[in-house]
Design an enzyme around this catalytic site. Structure first.
Site, PDB file in Angstrom:
ATOM      1  CG  HIS A 122      -1.908  -1.031   1.356  1.00 41.29           C
ATOM      2  ND1 HIS A 122      -2.052  -1.807   2.482  1.00 41.29           N
ATOM      3  CD2 HIS A 122      -2.844  -1.476   0.479  1.00 41.29           C
ATOM      4  CE1 HIS A 122      -3.052  -2.666   2.308  1.00 41.29           C
ATOM      5  NE2 HIS A 122      -3.536  -2.494   1.088  1.00 41.29           N
TER       6      HIS A 122
ATOM      7  CE  LYS B 168     -14.608  -6.598   3.190  1.00 42.86           C
ATOM      8  NZ  LYS B 168     -13.331  -6.165   2.597  1.00 42.86           N
TER       9      LYS B 168
ATOM     10  NE  ARG C 262      -2.877  -7.827  -4.426  1.00 44.62           N
ATOM     11  CZ  ARG C 262      -3.642  -8.210  -3.434  1.00 44.62           C
ATOM     12  NH1 ARG C 262      -3.132  -8.360  -2.234  1.00 44.62           N
ATOM     13  NH2 ARG C 262      -4.921  -8.448  -3.607  1.00 44.62           N
TER      14      ARG C 262
ATOM     15  CB  SER D   5      -4.277  -6.603   4.716  1.00 42.62           C
ATOM     16  OG  SER D   5      -3.895  -5.363   4.199  1.00 42.62           O
TER      17      SER D   5
HETATM   18  O1  PNS Z   1      -8.769  -2.870   0.197  1.00 45.13           O
HETATM   19  P1  PNS Z   1     -10.027  -3.389  -0.462  1.00 45.13           P
HETATM   20  O2  PNS Z   1     -10.860  -4.137   0.554  1.00 45.13           O
HETATM   21  O3  PNS Z   1      -9.722  -4.195  -1.688  1.00 45.13           O
HETATM   22  O4  PNS Z   1     -10.869  -2.103  -0.912  1.00 45.13           O
HETATM   23  C1  PNS Z   1     -12.133  -2.237  -1.476  1.00 45.13           C
HETATM   24  C2  PNS Z   1     -12.850  -0.869  -1.600  1.00 45.13           C
HETATM   25  C3  PNS Z   1     -12.866  -0.150  -0.272  1.00 45.13           C
HETATM   26  C4  PNS Z   1     -12.106  -0.015  -2.603  1.00 45.13           C
HETATM   27  C5  PNS Z   1     -14.295  -1.151  -2.117  1.00 45.13           C
HETATM   28  O5  PNS Z   1     -14.885  -2.141  -1.335  1.00 45.13           O
HETATM   29  C6  PNS Z   1     -15.178   0.101  -2.105  1.00 45.13           C
HETATM   30  O6  PNS Z   1     -14.966   1.019  -2.854  1.00 45.13           O
HETATM   31  N1  PNS Z   1     -16.203   0.100  -1.225  1.00 45.13           N
HETATM   32  C7  PNS Z   1     -17.116   1.204  -1.069  1.00 45.13           C
HETATM   33  C8  PNS Z   1     -18.510   0.871  -1.631  1.00 45.13           C
HETATM   34  C9  PNS Z   1     -18.524   1.091  -3.124  1.00 45.13           C
HETATM   35  O7  PNS Z   1     -18.490   2.204  -3.586  1.00 45.13           O
HETATM   36  N2  PNS Z   1     -18.540  -0.019  -3.909  1.00 45.13           N
HETATM   37  C10 PNS Z   1     -18.400   0.055  -5.348  1.00 45.13           C
HETATM   38  C11 PNS Z   1     -19.727  -0.112  -6.035  1.00 45.13           C
HETATM   39  S1  PNS Z   1     -20.387  -1.737  -5.806  1.00 45.13           S
END
Ligand code: PNS
Length: 161
Positions: free
Chosen positions: A17, A41, A90, A128
């Site tokens: 990150h 979560k 990645r 993570s």
């Molecule tokens: O580190 P991660 O868990 O891969 O991040 C995922 C994240 C936070 C980028 C994603 O879950 C997100 O944007 N969540 C907010 C809700 C949202 O806008 N979802 C996209 C439309 S379904």
């Protein structure tokens, strides 16, 4: 002026990150690291803990701020007056999910573009989740996360070094 959001769970922040945060500064003037406060979560670290660790490990970086958000990412980006979302890629296994997310985000708000930075090879395997698994079993994690995060992880799992 460009302002980007780098969103994620950051449970906890890893060197992968941090690499994306540092490299993002070459393509944007300001970067907001958006820490998802997802009530559905159950993260290991609270959103406050995740934000505080990120603040600590990015304090040497100018033009980076850390904020938590809930709800839709595009709404958070628009409220923050950001015109870009940055995500790290990645491996090909990330691609399908990332492609879908960028497309839905674009359908929700076409003014905000998603850009992808490919993770440096040395961090390509890092997540993570795997760091938490290794830490929980008392394994060595100092190659994967900053020292502060090493300490916090071992504290959480009651690992004595
Ligand atoms: O580190 P991660 O868990 O891969 O991040 C995922 C994240 C936070 C980028 C994603 O879950 C997100 O944007 N969540 C907010 C809700 C949202 O806008 N979802 C996209 C439309 S379904």
């Amino acid at each position: 002026m460009n302002r980007a959001v780098y969103p994620g769970s950051f449970d906890p922040v890893t060197f992968g990150h941090l690499d994306i945060i540092e490299r993002s500064l070459a393509i944007t003037d300001e970067l907001i690291v958006g820490v998802l406060n997802n009530k559905a979560k159950s993260p290991l670290f609270s959103v406050e803990e995740r934000v505080n660790m990120l603040k600590e490990v990015t304090k040497h970086l100018k033009h980076v701020t850390i904020q938590s958000f809930d709800g839709l990412l595009v709404d958070f980006a628009a409220q923050s007056q950001a015109n870009m979302i940055v995500r790290g890629l990645r491996a090909i296994t990330d691609f399908e999910y990332e492609l879908q997310m960028s497309q839905i985000n674009h359908a929700l708000n076409s003014k905000i573009e998603t850009v992808f930075l490919t993770t440096r090879l040395e961090f390509a395997y890092l997540s993570s989740s795997t760091v938490k698994e290794v830490a929980g079993m008392g394994g060595e994690i100092c190659k994967f996360v900053p020292e502060l995060v090493v300490e916090r992880l071992y504290q959480k799992y009651g690992v004595i070094r």
